[in-house]
Motif scaffolding. Sequence first.
Motif, mmCIF file in Angstrom:
data_model
loop_
_atom_site.group_PDB
_atom_site.id
_atom_site.type_symbol
_atom_site.label_atom_id
_atom_site.label_comp_id
_atom_site.label_asym_id
_atom_site.label_seq_id
_atom_site.Cartn_x
_atom_site.Cartn_y
_atom_site.Cartn_z
ATOM 1 N N LEU A 139 0.838 -1.193 0.000
ATOM 2 C CA LEU A 139 0.000 0.000 0.000
ATOM 3 C C LEU A 139 0.880 1.253 0.000
ATOM 4 C CD1 LEU A 139 -2.802 1.335 0.266
ATOM 5 C CD2 LEU A 139 -2.547 1.104 2.744
ATOM 6 N N GLU A 140 1.925 1.230 0.785
ATOM 7 C CA GLU A 140 2.828 2.376 0.881
ATOM 8 C C GLU A 140 3.482 2.701 -0.466
ATOM 9 O OE1 GLU A 140 2.266 0.541 4.860
ATOM 10 O OE2 GLU A 140 2.782 -0.280 2.900
ATOM 11 N N ASP A 141 3.775 1.670 -1.265
ATOM 12 C CA ASP A 141 4.342 1.886 -2.601
ATOM 13 C C ASP A 141 3.358 2.652 -3.485
ATOM 14 O OD1 ASP A 141 6.590 0.379 -1.840
ATOM 15 O OD2 ASP A 141 5.749 -1.481 -2.670
ATOM 16 N N PHE A 142 2.096 2.232 -3.445
ATOM 17 C CA PHE A 142 1.073 2.892 -4.254
ATOM 18 C C PHE A 142 0.914 4.354 -3.826
ATOM 19 C CE2 PHE A 142 -3.040 4.300 -5.639
ATOM 20 C CZ PHE A 142 -3.164 3.752 -6.903
ATOM 21 N N ILE A 143 0.873 4.582 -2.527
ATOM 22 C CA ILE A 143 0.719 5.947 -2.013
ATOM 23 C C ILE A 143 1.867 6.830 -2.505
ATOM 24 C CG2 ILE A 143 0.696 7.375 0.073
ATOM 25 C CD1 ILE A 143 -0.609 4.912 1.501
ATOM 26 N N GLU A 144 3.088 6.320 -2.471
ATOM 27 C CA GLU A 144 4.246 7.094 -2.938
ATOM 28 C C GLU A 144 4.130 7.437 -4.419
ATOM 29 O OE1 GLU A 144 6.721 8.835 -1.474
ATOM 30 O OE2 GLU A 144 5.485 8.302 0.258
ATOM 31 N N ILE A 145 3.698 6.472 -5.219
ATOM 32 C CA ILE A 145 3.515 6.726 -6.657
ATOM 33 C C ILE A 145 2.444 7.798 -6.859
ATOM 34 C CG2 ILE A 145 2.757 5.727 -8.853
ATOM 35 C CD1 ILE A 145 3.984 3.030 -7.798
ATOM 36 N N ALA A 146 1.337 7.668 -6.141
ATOM 37 C CA ALA A 146 0.245 8.648 -6.257
ATOM 38 C C ALA A 146 0.729 10.040 -5.866
ATOM 39 C CB ALA A 146 -0.936 8.221 -5.391
ATOM 40 N N LYS A 147 1.519 10.134 -4.819
ATOM 41 C CA LYS A 147 2.045 11.427 -4.391
ATOM 42 C C LYS A 147 3.018 11.995 -5.422
ATOM 43 C CE LYS A 147 3.516 11.305 -0.074
ATOM 44 N NZ LYS A 147 3.860 10.877 1.305
ATOM 45 N N GLN A 148 3.889 11.152 -5.976
ATOM 46 C CA GLN A 148 4.830 11.609 -7.000
ATOM 47 C C GLN A 148 4.104 12.138 -8.230
ATOM 48 O OE1 GLN A 148 7.440 8.306 -7.844
ATOM 49 N NE2 GLN A 148 8.307 8.310 -5.785
ATOM 50 N N LYS A 149 2.983 11.502 -8.558
ATOM 51 C CA LYS A 149 2.208 11.914 -9.744
ATOM 52 C C LYS A 149 1.225 13.035 -9.415
ATOM 53 C CE LYS A 149 3.113 8.144 -12.565
ATOM 54 N NZ LYS A 149 3.404 8.231 -13.958
ATOM 55 N N LYS A 150 1.246 13.497 -8.152
ATOM 56 C CA LYS A 150 0.417 14.614 -7.697
ATOM 57 C C LYS A 150 -1.094 14.317 -7.775
ATOM 58 C CE LYS A 150 3.916 18.159 -8.584
ATOM 59 N NZ LYS A 150 4.964 17.365 -8.142
ATOM 60 N N ALA A 151 -1.466 13.104 -7.387
ATOM 61 C CA ALA A 151 -2.879 12.736 -7.349
ATOM 62 C C ALA A 151 -3.603 13.588 -6.304
ATOM 63 C CB ALA A 151 -3.040 11.256 -7.018
ATOM 64 N N GLU A 152 -4.691 14.218 -6.723
ATOM 65 C CA GLU A 152 -5.482 15.042 -5.810
ATOM 66 C C GLU A 152 -6.423 14.202 -4.953
ATOM 67 O OE1 GLU A 152 -7.479 18.323 -7.753
ATOM 68 O OE2 GLU A 152 -5.807 18.543 -9.157
ATOM 69 N N ILE A 153 -6.837 13.055 -5.493
ATOM 70 C CA ILE A 153 -7.774 12.164 -4.815
ATOM 71 C C ILE A 153 -7.194 10.762 -4.852
ATOM 72 C CG2 ILE A 153 -10.102 11.166 -4.868
ATOM 73 C CD1 ILE A 153 -11.019 13.690 -6.390
ATOM 74 N N LEU A 154 -7.378 10.021 -3.764
ATOM 75 C CA LEU A 154 -7.009 8.617 -3.730
ATOM 76 C C LEU A 154 -8.217 7.842 -3.208
ATOM 77 C CD1 LEU A 154 -3.666 7.089 -2.639
ATOM 78 C CD2 LEU A 154 -5.797 6.017 -1.969
ATOM 79 N N GLN A 155 -8.676 6.891 -4.004
ATOM 80 C CA GLN A 155 -9.779 6.023 -3.576
ATOM 81 C C GLN A 155 -9.195 4.667 -3.201
ATOM 82 O OE1 GLN A 155 -13.290 3.382 -5.488
ATOM 83 N NE2 GLN A 155 -13.206 5.448 -6.294
#
Length: 187
Positions: free
Chosen positions: A19-35
């Motif tokens: 899960l932490e890997d996905f969160i890091e990728i989402a943050k790097q890509k500047k995701a505004e929303i995470l579901q």
Amino acid sequence: MRLYALCDQELLDKKGLLLEDFIEIAKQKKAEILQYRNKSADIAFIKQQLIKIRKSYDGFLIVNDAYELVEFCDGVHVGQEDLMTIDKDIFTAVKILREVVGKDKIIGISTHNEEEVLQANKMDLNYIGLGAYRDTTTKSDVSTVLGNKLDKIASLSKHQVAAIGGVRESDTFMHVAYHVIGSGLIS
């Protein structure tokens, strides 16, 4: 392009990602929303995952279906079939959902065609997911691929639209607020 990252636990498990890997990728890509979506776990596990995400992710956090856990996130996303488990009438289902989650939380629902978008216009929602844009390998129940019709249908929505189903970062739309990307984020 505004990014809405779809974190599906089954996909993470299949790809051997934390899960932490996905969160890091989402943050790097500047995701505004995470579901966070988990169709097979119990509520306690989903709650733990939401708490983990909240500790390291500052954007909007949405839980899929598990509206009883909305206190641990910013809102809930519910599919058409899941609305029917709340009430047989989808309009009543959304009213019940709004009463349960409150006015300060986000509610989004999945839509798949013009009729469902027009119905959603009469509901107290914050956004709709619209699709599938193209074929996807992560959902086997995709019956209708909208393709280029998606943007035209999105123009009918009074709510913000998140394009779902096989969406890529490079896709362009005129009437879509968010690109919902799950497996494409980690491919």
